[in-house]
Write an enzyme that holds these catalytic residues in place. Structure first.
Site, short mmCIF file in Angstrom:
data_model
loop_
_atom_site.label_atom_id
_atom_site.label_comp_id
_atom_site.label_asym_id
_atom_site.label_seq_id
_atom_site.Cartn_x
_atom_site.Cartn_y
_atom_site.Cartn_z
N HIS A 159 -15.88 81.41 -19.37
CA HIS A 159 -16.60 81.98 -20.15
C HIS A 159 -17.41 81.04 -20.83
O HIS A 159 -16.99 80.19 -21.45
CB HIS A 159 -16.06 83.56 -20.19
N ASP A 181 -19.05 87.20 -31.18
CA ASP A 181 -18.33 88.37 -30.69
C ASP A 181 -17.26 88.64 -31.54
O ASP A 181 -16.92 88.20 -32.47
CB ASP A 181 -17.57 87.78 -29.01
P1 PGA Z 1 -10.51 77.44 -27.57
O1 PGA Z 1 -11.07 79.21 -26.85
O2 PGA Z 1 -11.89 77.56 -28.04
O3 PGA Z 1 -10.00 78.39 -28.32
O4 PGA Z 1 -9.87 77.70 -25.99
C1 PGA Z 1 -12.81 78.91 -26.29
C2 PGA Z 1 -13.07 80.58 -25.45
O5 PGA Z 1 -12.31 80.72 -24.95
O6 PGA Z 1 -14.34 80.31 -25.04
#
Ligand code: PGA
Length: 258
Positions: free
Chosen positions: A138, A67
């Site tokens: 998500h 993304d």
């Molecule tokens: P993070 O994000 O590794 O910063 O916890 C993971 C995500 O939101 O997919």
């Protein structure tokens, strides 16, 4: 799903880095699906160290990131283009032309999304898709209620995702509200998935993903339908799993004290 629970974050991250290195060794032309976020920062630094130690080459590897924020040019310091350059691409020998991220600043985001899907297909498809998980379940920026058949498209970020990612921006009001993300269906098409979750803030999302119903309310739960998904967790991220003892019984070697 293969659930591997490690005594601590360092061991979990080391195993994930090892898995990626093994796949590249087995197939130097691997197509990797890459992710961003805090968890991946640690993973990429472990991977870079491993690559150096083993003399592993990314010369034939290609990559597709999940993304990018809508509206941010690749040069923006908080863009995922910048993140990937700083954390991985500048530290391994991957040719820049082999790396792909959606362009969040494209004039026509619908065409950009369709082109991204075409590029993935033309590359032969993703061999190994790396994933983090949001506290809301998500994967990529497929927020709850995302169609489980969705393809690359624009998604509106939830308030919790905006709050989690705002610290990466100079001012919280610079945090974009939209992102261009691979869809859940795009992720499901990959030949293998590796999801890494660390810390107690992820425990309830991890439990919903592994032991809850398959539902758009927790997009990560769709991995229950994937033929080859490995979930790497530390003890904290695994703490809400009801069948935790069973997973540790199946893979006891993953959870030994140092
Ligand atoms: P993070 O994000 O590794 O910063 O916890 C993971 C995500 O939101 O997919």
């Amino acid at each position: 799903m293969k659930i591997l629970i490690f005594t601590n974050k360092t061991r979990a991250i080391a195993r994930a880095a090892e898995m990626i290195a093994e796949r590249i060794e087995a197939n130097p032309r691997s197509v990797l699906g890459l992710a961003t976020g805090g968890t991946m920062l640690d993973l990429y630094s472990a991977l870079v160290e491993l690559v150096r130690k083993r003399g592993l080459s990314f010369a034939q590897v290609s990559s597709f990131n999940l993304d990018e924020y809508v509206g941010l040019p690749p040069e923006h310091p908080a863009s995922y283009h910048s993140y990937m350059r700083e954390c991985l691409f500048s530290k391994v020998d991957i040719p820049p032309e082999n790396t792909h991220l959606p362009h969040g600043d494209a004039d026509d985001l619908y065409e950009e999304a369709a082109m991204y899907e075409r590029l993935i297909v033309q590359s032969g498809g993703i061999d190994l898709q790396l994933l983090g998980i949001g506290q809301n379940g998500h994967i990529g920026f497929n927020e709850p209620s995302s169609s489980l058949a969705s393809r690359t498209r624009v998604k509106t970020l939830t308030a919790s995702t905006q709050a989690a990612n705002a610290p990466y921006f100079e001012r919280p009001d610079q945090m974009p509200k939209l992102a261009l993300t691979m869809g859940v269906g795009t992720i499901l098409d990959s030949r293998e998935c590796l999801l890494v979750a660390i810390g107690s803030a992820k425990a309830s999302a991890v439990a919903a993903m592994v032991e809850g119903p398959v539902t758009a309310a927790c997009p990560a739960s769709v991995l229950q339908f994937h033929q080859k998904a490995t979930i790497i967790l530390d003890q904290d991220a695994a703490s809400d799993l009801k069948l935790r003892d069973y997973y540790q019984f199946v893979h006891p070697e993953e959870c030994v004290e140092p």
